[in-house]
Scaffold this motif. Structure first.
Motif, PDB file in Angstrom:
ATOM      1  N   VAL A   1       0.840  -1.201   0.000  1.00 41.11           N
ATOM      2  CA  VAL A   1       0.000   0.000   0.000  1.00 41.11           C
ATOM      3  C   VAL A   1       0.874   1.249   0.000  1.00 41.11           C
ATOM      4  CG1 VAL A   1      -1.685   1.339   1.347  1.00 41.11           C
ATOM      5  CG2 VAL A   1      -2.011  -1.125   1.032  1.00 41.11           C
ATOM      6  N   HIS A   2       1.928   1.258   0.782  1.00 36.62           N
ATOM      7  CA  HIS A   2       2.825   2.420   0.826  1.00 36.62           C
ATOM      8  C   HIS A   2       3.442   2.683  -0.551  1.00 36.62           C
ATOM      9  CE1 HIS A   2       5.377   5.456   2.563  1.00 36.62           C
ATOM     10  NE2 HIS A   2       6.418   4.878   1.976  1.00 36.62           N
ATOM     11  N   GLN A   3       3.857   1.634  -1.239  1.00 31.12           N
ATOM     12  CA  GLN A   3       4.424   1.801  -2.582  1.00 31.12           C
ATOM     13  C   GLN A   3       3.395   2.395  -3.542  1.00 31.12           C
ATOM     14  OE1 GLN A   3       6.010  -1.998  -3.766  1.00 31.12           O
ATOM     15  NE2 GLN A   3       7.747  -1.837  -2.385  1.00 31.12           N
ATOM     16  N   ILE A   4       2.152   1.981  -3.406  1.00 27.35           N
ATOM     17  CA  ILE A   4       1.093   2.495  -4.283  1.00 27.35           C
ATOM     18  C   ILE A   4       0.887   3.990  -4.044  1.00 27.35           C
ATOM     19  CG2 ILE A   4      -1.397   2.427  -4.764  1.00 27.35           C
ATOM     20  CD1 ILE A   4      -1.154  -0.671  -4.111  1.00 27.35           C
ATOM     21  N   VAL A   5       0.736   4.391  -2.784  1.00 25.06           N
ATOM     22  CA  VAL A   5       0.410   5.797  -2.502  1.00 25.06           C
ATOM     23  C   VAL A   5       1.608   6.721  -2.696  1.00 25.06           C
ATOM     24  CG1 VAL A   5      -1.476   5.199  -0.940  1.00 25.06           C
ATOM     25  CG2 VAL A   5       0.767   5.699   0.006  1.00 25.06           C
ATOM     26  N   SER A   6       2.813   6.195  -2.671  1.00 25.33           N
ATOM     27  CA  SER A   6       3.988   7.039  -2.881  1.00 25.33           C
ATOM     28  C   SER A   6       4.536   6.907  -4.302  1.00 25.33           C
ATOM     29  CB  SER A   6       5.073   6.723  -1.850  1.00 25.33           C
ATOM     30  OG  SER A   6       5.468   5.372  -1.941  1.00 25.33           O
ATOM     31  N   GLY A   7       3.858   6.119  -5.119  1.00 23.22           N
ATOM     32  CA  GLY A   7       4.322   5.892  -6.484  1.00 23.22           C
ATOM     33  C   GLY A   7       3.740   6.875  -7.482  1.00 23.22           C
ATOM     34  N   ALA A   8       3.959   6.566  -8.728  1.00 21.67           N
ATOM     35  CA  ALA A   8       3.505   7.421  -9.829  1.00 21.67           C
ATOM     36  C   ALA A   8       2.012   7.225 -10.074  1.00 21.67           C
ATOM     37  CB  ALA A   8       4.292   7.077 -11.090  1.00 21.67           C
ATOM     38  N   GLY A   9       1.467   8.119 -10.856  1.00 20.76           N
ATOM     39  CA  GLY A   9       0.068   8.015 -11.250  1.00 20.76           C
ATOM     40  C   GLY A   9      -0.776   9.091 -10.597  1.00 20.76           C
ATOM     41  N   SER A  10      -1.936   9.289 -11.180  1.00 22.96           N
ATOM     42  CA  SER A  10      -2.874  10.264 -10.621  1.00 22.96           C
ATOM     43  C   SER A  10      -3.410   9.741  -9.295  1.00 22.96           C
ATOM     44  CB  SER A  10      -4.035  10.490 -11.594  1.00 22.96           C
ATOM     45  OG  SER A  10      -4.849   9.324 -11.652  1.00 22.96           O
TER      46      SER A  10
ATOM     47  N   LYS B   1      -6.451   9.228  -8.539  1.00 21.01           N
ATOM     48  CA  LYS B   1      -7.472   8.206  -8.802  1.00 21.01           C
ATOM     49  C   LYS B   1      -6.827   6.878  -9.194  1.00 21.01           C
ATOM     50  CE  LYS B   1     -11.979   7.311 -10.705  1.00 21.01           C
ATOM     51  NZ  LYS B   1     -13.096   7.789 -11.499  1.00 21.01           N
ATOM     52  N   GLU B   2      -5.739   6.929  -9.961  1.00 23.98           N
ATOM     53  CA  GLU B   2      -5.015   5.701 -10.299  1.00 23.98           C
ATOM     54  C   GLU B   2      -4.427   5.062  -9.039  1.00 23.98           C
ATOM     55  OE1 GLU B   2      -3.589   6.861 -14.836  1.00 23.98           O
ATOM     56  OE2 GLU B   2      -2.323   7.418 -13.128  1.00 23.98           O
ATOM     57  N   GLN B   3      -3.932   5.889  -8.132  1.00 26.96           N
ATOM     58  CA  GLN B   3      -3.412   5.364  -6.872  1.00 26.96           C
ATOM     59  C   GLN B   3      -4.534   4.726  -6.057  1.00 26.96           C
ATOM     60  OE1 GLN B   3      -1.558   8.954  -5.409  1.00 26.96           O
ATOM     61  NE2 GLN B   3       0.475   8.266  -6.044  1.00 26.96           N
ATOM     62  N   LEU B   4      -5.706   5.386  -6.028  1.00 24.10           N
ATOM     63  CA  LEU B   4      -6.851   4.808  -5.319  1.00 24.10           C
ATOM     64  C   LEU B   4      -7.233   3.461  -5.932  1.00 24.10           C
ATOM     65  CD1 LEU B   4      -9.086   4.984  -3.199  1.00 24.10           C
ATOM     66  CD2 LEU B   4     -10.466   6.233  -4.882  1.00 24.10           C
ATOM     67  N   ARG B   5      -7.214   3.388  -7.245  1.00 26.54           N
ATOM     68  CA  ARG B   5      -7.503   2.117  -7.917  1.00 26.54           C
ATOM     69  C   ARG B   5      -6.482   1.053  -7.495  1.00 26.54           C
ATOM     70  NH1 ARG B   5      -7.343  -1.208 -12.412  1.00 26.54           N
ATOM     71  NH2 ARG B   5      -9.352  -1.501 -13.439  1.00 26.54           N
ATOM     72  N   GLY B   6      -5.233   1.448  -7.362  1.00 22.85           N
ATOM     73  CA  GLY B   6      -4.197   0.526  -6.896  1.00 22.85           C
ATOM     74  C   GLY B   6      -4.451   0.053  -5.473  1.00 22.85           C
ATOM     75  N   ILE B   7      -4.900   0.959  -4.610  1.00 21.31           N
ATOM     76  CA  ILE B   7      -5.217   0.605  -3.213  1.00 21.31           C
ATOM     77  C   ILE B   7      -6.353  -0.407  -3.185  1.00 21.31           C
ATOM     78  CG2 ILE B   7      -6.163   1.502  -1.041  1.00 21.31           C
ATOM     79  CD1 ILE B   7      -4.730   4.220  -1.839  1.00 21.31           C
TER      80      ILE B   7
END
Length: 192
Positions: A73-82, A84-90
């Motif tokens: 989860v930390h990698q997703i929220v600190s990674g690239a992307g908009s 909304k894309e990060q939320l989709r990753g979460i």
């Protein structure tokens, strides 16, 4: 997850898998070391070669699985992307864990409050990563202003309940087929 890779040539991975299954199904208090030994096909003494006690085994399983989830989860929220894309990753991460590692998911959902304080400080807890994600979105004008901790709790609650409901319904269909629906509704809950 690391706990399954430790000492792969020993009985440890089988013990961990058996214990995870039993703890998820019956709770820690409802499982004895004898139950774990029987399920793993080993003698109780074999368990004690790897773990001092049932409590240590339970804590190590939690820290391994939950620590891995936290890092994802930390990698997703600190990674690239908009945002909304990060939320989709979460959402995707939560659904992936529930689908692929159902027993571990049930286990860490049931035991988060018990073992969370044992999480090493270098591993950011999911809640902390999501609070930072919400605050950043608020600062950028993408998310509604308000108590970031409360909004985080609402997001975590929504995702957890969707995944747990899917498990209770005996996993009919893929949970990931609902990824866009859940992402869009979580986005609407938070977005300006």
């Amino acid at each position: 997850m690391d706990i399954l890779r430790q000492k792969p040539s020993t009985k440890r991975p089988g013990i961990v898998q058996a214990a995870t299954s039993l703890f998820a199904a019956r709770g820690i208090a409802g499982v004895s070391m004898r139950d774990i030994a029987e399920a793993a096909g080993v003698r109780e003494a074999a368990i004690y070669r790897h773990f001092v006690s049932k409590e240590e085994l339970a804590r190590e399983i939690f820290l391994s699985w939950y620590g891995w989830h936290c890092q994802q989860v930390h990698q997703i929220v600190s990674g690239a992307g908009s945002r909304k894309e990060q939320l989709r990753g979460i959402v995707g991460q939560e659904f992936t864990v529930a689908e692929r590692y159902t027993e571990a998911f049930l286990y860490f959902c049931a035991n988060e409050m018990k073992f969370l304080s044992a999480l090493p400080p270098e591993i950011p807890a999911v809640r902390d990563s999501l609070i930072a994600f919400i605050k950043e979105g608020q600062c950028q004008g993408e998310f509604r202003l308000g108590d970031a901790e409360l909004i985080t709790d609402m997001l975590i609650g929504a995702l957890c309940e969707v995944a747990l409901s899917w498990v209770r319904r005996q996993r009919r269909g893929s949970l990931r087929r609902h990824l866009d629906l859940v992402t869009d509704n979580c986005w609407r809950m938070m977005a300006v």
